[in-house]
Design a protein around this motif. Structure first.
Motif, PDB file in Angstrom:
ATOM      1  N   SER A 219       0.835  -1.195   0.000  1.00  0.00           N
ATOM      2  CA  SER A 219       0.000   0.000   0.000  1.00  0.00           C
ATOM      3  C   SER A 219       0.871   1.246   0.000  1.00  0.00           C
ATOM      4  CB  SER A 219      -0.879  -0.029   1.254  1.00  0.00           C
ATOM      5  OG  SER A 219      -1.328   1.241   1.571  1.00  0.00           O
ATOM      6  N   SER A 220       0.340   2.308  -0.534  1.00  0.00           N
ATOM      7  CA  SER A 220       1.064   3.574  -0.494  1.00  0.00           C
ATOM      8  C   SER A 220       0.500   4.488   0.597  1.00  0.00           C
ATOM      9  CB  SER A 220       0.993   4.268  -1.858  1.00  0.00           C
ATOM     10  OG  SER A 220      -0.357   4.443  -2.208  1.00  0.00           O
ATOM     11  N   LEU A 221      -0.361   3.920   1.477  1.00  0.00           N
ATOM     12  CA  LEU A 221      -0.906   4.720   2.575  1.00  0.00           C
ATOM     13  C   LEU A 221       0.225   5.158   3.491  1.00  0.00           C
ATOM     14  CD1 LEU A 221      -4.011   2.645   3.771  1.00  0.00           C
ATOM     15  CD2 LEU A 221      -4.008   4.680   2.346  1.00  0.00           C
ATOM     16  N   VAL A 222       0.182   6.382   3.979  1.00  0.00           N
ATOM     17  CA  VAL A 222       1.151   6.810   4.983  1.00  0.00           C
ATOM     18  C   VAL A 222       0.647   6.324   6.351  1.00  0.00           C
ATOM     19  CG1 VAL A 222       1.958   8.780   3.657  1.00  0.00           C
ATOM     20  CG2 VAL A 222       0.083   9.074   5.268  1.00  0.00           C
ATOM     21  N   ALA A 223       1.553   6.372   7.351  1.00  0.00           N
ATOM     22  CA  ALA A 223       1.234   5.779   8.659  1.00  0.00           C
ATOM     23  C   ALA A 223      -0.076   6.321   9.220  1.00  0.00           C
ATOM     24  CB  ALA A 223       2.377   6.017   9.633  1.00  0.00           C
ATOM     25  N   ASP A 224      -0.284   7.631   9.082  1.00  0.00           N
ATOM     26  CA  ASP A 224      -1.486   8.240   9.644  1.00  0.00           C
ATOM     27  C   ASP A 224      -2.765   7.688   9.017  1.00  0.00           C
ATOM     28  OD1 ASP A 224      -0.694   9.769  11.651  1.00  0.00           O
ATOM     29  OD2 ASP A 224      -1.251  11.700  10.746  1.00  0.00           O
ATOM     30  N   GLN A 225      -2.705   7.492   7.694  1.00  0.00           N
ATOM     31  CA  GLN A 225      -3.906   6.981   7.008  1.00  0.00           C
ATOM     32  C   GLN A 225      -4.200   5.546   7.434  1.00  0.00           C
ATOM     33  OE1 GLN A 225      -2.213   7.802   3.113  1.00  0.00           O
ATOM     34  NE2 GLN A 225      -3.945   9.143   2.656  1.00  0.00           N
ATOM     35  N   GLY A 226      -3.139   4.748   7.542  1.00  0.00           N
ATOM     36  CA  GLY A 226      -3.314   3.365   8.000  1.00  0.00           C
ATOM     37  C   GLY A 226      -3.874   3.330   9.409  1.00  0.00           C
ATOM     38  N   ALA A 227      -3.339   4.184  10.287  1.00  0.00           N
ATOM     39  CA  ALA A 227      -3.795   4.222  11.677  1.00  0.00           C
ATOM     40  C   ALA A 227      -5.260   4.663  11.737  1.00  0.00           C
ATOM     41  CB  ALA A 227      -2.910   5.167  12.491  1.00  0.00           C
ATOM     42  N   GLU A 228      -5.624   5.616  10.888  1.00  0.00           N
ATOM     43  CA  GLU A 228      -7.021   6.081  10.880  1.00  0.00           C
ATOM     44  C   GLU A 228      -7.969   4.941  10.495  1.00  0.00           C
ATOM     45  OE1 GLU A 228      -7.112   9.542   8.382  1.00  0.00           O
ATOM     46  OE2 GLU A 228      -5.879  10.640   9.821  1.00  0.00           O
ATOM     47  N   LEU A 229      -7.531   4.124   9.536  1.00  0.00           N
ATOM     48  CA  LEU A 229      -8.378   2.986   9.135  1.00  0.00           C
ATOM     49  C   LEU A 229      -8.528   1.995  10.287  1.00  0.00           C
ATOM     50  CD1 LEU A 229      -7.363   1.997   5.502  1.00  0.00           C
ATOM     51  CD2 LEU A 229      -9.568   2.875   6.271  1.00  0.00           C
TER      52      LEU A 229
ATOM     53  N   ASN B 131       4.974  -3.080   9.248  1.00  0.00           N
ATOM     54  CA  ASN B 131       3.947  -2.060   9.533  1.00  0.00           C
ATOM     55  C   ASN B 131       3.751  -1.784  11.020  1.00  0.00           C
ATOM     56  OD1 ASN B 131       2.472  -4.248  10.424  1.00  0.00           O
ATOM     57  ND2 ASN B 131       0.940  -4.176   8.800  1.00  0.00           N
ATOM     58  N   TYR B 132       4.684  -2.218  11.866  1.00  0.00           N
ATOM     59  CA  TYR B 132       4.535  -1.943  13.297  1.00  0.00           C
ATOM     60  C   TYR B 132       4.370  -0.432  13.575  1.00  0.00           C
ATOM     61  CZ  TYR B 132       5.943  -6.806  14.540  1.00  0.00           C
ATOM     62  OH  TYR B 132       6.020  -8.173  14.689  1.00  0.00           O
ATOM     63  N   PRO B 133       5.087   0.469  12.881  1.00  0.00           N
ATOM     64  CA  PRO B 133       4.881   1.900  13.184  1.00  0.00           C
ATOM     65  C   PRO B 133       3.436   2.362  12.944  1.00  0.00           C
ATOM     66  CG  PRO B 133       6.903   1.591  11.939  1.00  0.00           C
ATOM     67  CD  PRO B 133       6.188   0.273  11.925  1.00  0.00           C
ATOM     68  N   ILE B 134       2.786   1.795  11.925  1.00  0.00           N
ATOM     69  CA  ILE B 134       1.392   2.162  11.641  1.00  0.00           C
ATOM     70  C   ILE B 134       0.493   1.670  12.786  1.00  0.00           C
ATOM     71  CG2 ILE B 134      -0.543   1.817  10.046  1.00  0.00           C
ATOM     72  CD1 ILE B 134       1.542   1.422   7.817  1.00  0.00           C
ATOM     73  N   LEU B 135       0.740   0.432  13.205  1.00  0.00           N
ATOM     74  CA  LEU B 135      -0.071  -0.136  14.281  1.00  0.00           C
ATOM     75  C   LEU B 135       0.149   0.645  15.584  1.00  0.00           C
ATOM     76  CD1 LEU B 135      -0.387  -2.318  12.118  1.00  0.00           C
ATOM     77  CD2 LEU B 135       0.034  -4.049  13.852  1.00  0.00           C
ATOM     78  N   ARG B 136       1.423   1.006  15.843  1.00  0.00           N
ATOM     79  CA  ARG B 136       1.711   1.753  17.078  1.00  0.00           C
ATOM     80  C   ARG B 136       0.973   3.092  17.079  1.00  0.00           C
ATOM     81  NH1 ARG B 136       7.370   2.494  17.023  1.00  0.00           N
ATOM     82  NH2 ARG B 136       6.995   4.411  15.878  1.00  0.00           N
ATOM     83  N   SER B 137       0.955   3.738  15.925  1.00  0.00           N
ATOM     84  CA  SER B 137       0.270   5.020  15.819  1.00  0.00           C
ATOM     85  C   SER B 137      -1.218   4.867  16.152  1.00  0.00           C
ATOM     86  CB  SER B 137       0.472   5.565  14.393  1.00  0.00           C
ATOM     87  OG  SER B 137      -0.281   6.706  14.196  1.00  0.00           O
ATOM     88  N   ALA B 138      -1.825   3.763  15.695  1.00  0.00           N
ATOM     89  CA  ALA B 138      -3.246   3.528  16.010  1.00  0.00           C
ATOM     90  C   ALA B 138      -3.428   3.195  17.482  1.00  0.00           C
ATOM     91  CB  ALA B 138      -3.793   2.406  15.137  1.00  0.00           C
ATOM     92  N   ILE B 139      -2.524   2.363  18.018  1.00  0.00           N
ATOM     93  CA  ILE B 139      -2.639   1.960  19.436  1.00  0.00           C
ATOM     94  C   ILE B 139      -2.687   3.198  20.328  1.00  0.00           C
ATOM     95  CG2 ILE B 139      -1.358   0.884  21.355  1.00  0.00           C
ATOM     96  CD1 ILE B 139      -0.341  -1.185  19.246  1.00  0.00           C
ATOM     97  N   ARG B 140      -1.867   4.184  19.988  1.00  0.00           N
ATOM     98  CA  ARG B 140      -1.797   5.394  20.832  1.00  0.00           C
ATOM     99  C   ARG B 140      -3.098   6.186  20.821  1.00  0.00           C
ATOM    100  NH1 ARG B 140       4.527   6.938  19.526  1.00  0.00           N
ATOM    101  NH2 ARG B 140       5.343   5.466  21.053  1.00  0.00           N
TER     102      ARG B 140
END
Ligand code: SF4
Ligand code: SF4
Length: 314
Positions: free
Chosen positions: A28-38, A58-67
């Motif tokens: 995917s070309s989603l940036v971390a924020d977009q992935g976290a928003e999903l 993709n751990y950084p994307i998941l971490r961003s959502a966890i927070r």
């Protein structure tokens, strides 16, 4: 209405899990924020179960959502570890990169009946870590009927994540019926089961409703994970898992989404898929297959030839 949680051993998970490869840099070309928003959008619908792997990056994307979430989701990750040291490193990486104390599930990644005995040292380490509360449950992921049967005999294994879909796309050594019979054996042994590749790596996207309903009818799945990359896909899947028809608007958004054939980096250039493409849309270059998207009609025939599941319609 939110999805109701179900039990998977000691864990309470949603019956629909978020397959996070779809929001990883590999696909995917989603940036971390977009992935976290999903992930947060899905959380609001009751999806508290995320399936990832160390190689998805993709751990950084998941971490961003966890927070952003009020509680920890149940996260399943995967490792290729053979040794105790490698298993420990994988678990520590997940805990550090996700900024969590305890990981929901750690799976041995892509196992077969032949490879599993060689991972016994890693499996023992994971089972010991489970006893200390560092991991909630231990298991494996597999595309193989024989491996599901083998895993059923291991007391260390709590959870099996088998490939299953109505067309049998990607099953290495049998039909959907063979896989179903093996899963039934594992279930009878008390294993938690959650399905992967319900949509056959995207190849069943034109029959998505039928494919999801088929899996929901099977009695032995505690959950099934599906890759999602838009809010409409989340709404679509949640509706089906709740036994409703998706609204016309959601249906149009999902069916109207631009799709393409994605070739994963782990392609080994065997060329089997090239023979299967009557459109001339696949060529071998630089040791890997390349997709000529302007020629591809998204039939998915090539995906069925790839034992490594490198080719997905996303
Ligand atoms: S079948 Fe799979 S591994 Fe072989 S060339 Fe095609 S994509 Fe690559
Ligand atoms: S999806 Fe169909 S047309 Fe596209 S590359 Fe594969 S076999 Fe060829």
């Amino acid at each position: 209405m939110r999805l109701e949680l179900v039990k998977l051993g000691p864990l309470a998970i949603s019956p629909l899990g978020f397959g996070t490869l779809s929001i990883s840099p590999l696909q995917s070309s989603l940036v971390a924020d977009q992935g976290a928003e999903l992930l947060c959008y899905a959380w609001d619908k009751g999806i508290n179960f995320w399936d990832t792997a160390e190689i998805y990056e993709n751990y950084p994307i998941l971490r961003s959502a966890i927070r952003r979430l009020p509680n920890l989701p149940v996260i399943a990750s995967k490792t290729y570890a053979y040794t105790a040291d490698a298993a420990a490193a994988s678990v520590e990486k997940a805990r550090r990169d996700l900024d969590i104390d305890s990981l929901g599930i750690m799976l041995l990644h892509e196992q077969t009946a032949l490879t599993l005995p060689g991972h016994k040292e890693a499996l023992d380490w994971l089972a010991n870590a489970r006893g200390k509360g560092v991991i909630g449950a231990v298991g494996l992921s597999t595309h193989s009927v024989a491996c599901v049967l083998a895993a059923a005999q291991y007391p260390e294994i709590d959870v099996i994540h088998p490939l299953y879909n109505m067309a049998g796309v990607g099953i290495h050594d049998g039909s959907p019926e063979d896989m179903a019979a093996a899963i039934a054996v594992a279930k009878a042994k008390g294993k938690g089961i959650y399905a992967m590749k319900v949509l056959g790596g995207g190849t069943l996207y034109r029959r998505a409703q039928e494919a999801i309903k088929h899996v929901l009818k099977q009695p032995w799945f505690d959950s099934a994970v599906i890759g999602m990359s838009t809010t409409a896909e989340i709404d679509y899947n949640v509706a089906l898992f709740q036994g409703h028809a998706p609204s016309t608007d959601i249906l149009n958004q999902v069916q109207g989404r631009h799709r393409y054939l994605h070739r994963a980096d782990w392609c080994e250039g065997c060329g089997k898929c090239v023979q299967a493409c009557g459109q001339g849309a696949l060529v071998l270059e630089g040791g890997k297959v390349q997709v000529r998207r302007e020629l591809c009609v998204l039939c998915g025939y090539c995906s069925r030839q790839c034992e490594l599941m490198c080719l997905k319609i996303v």
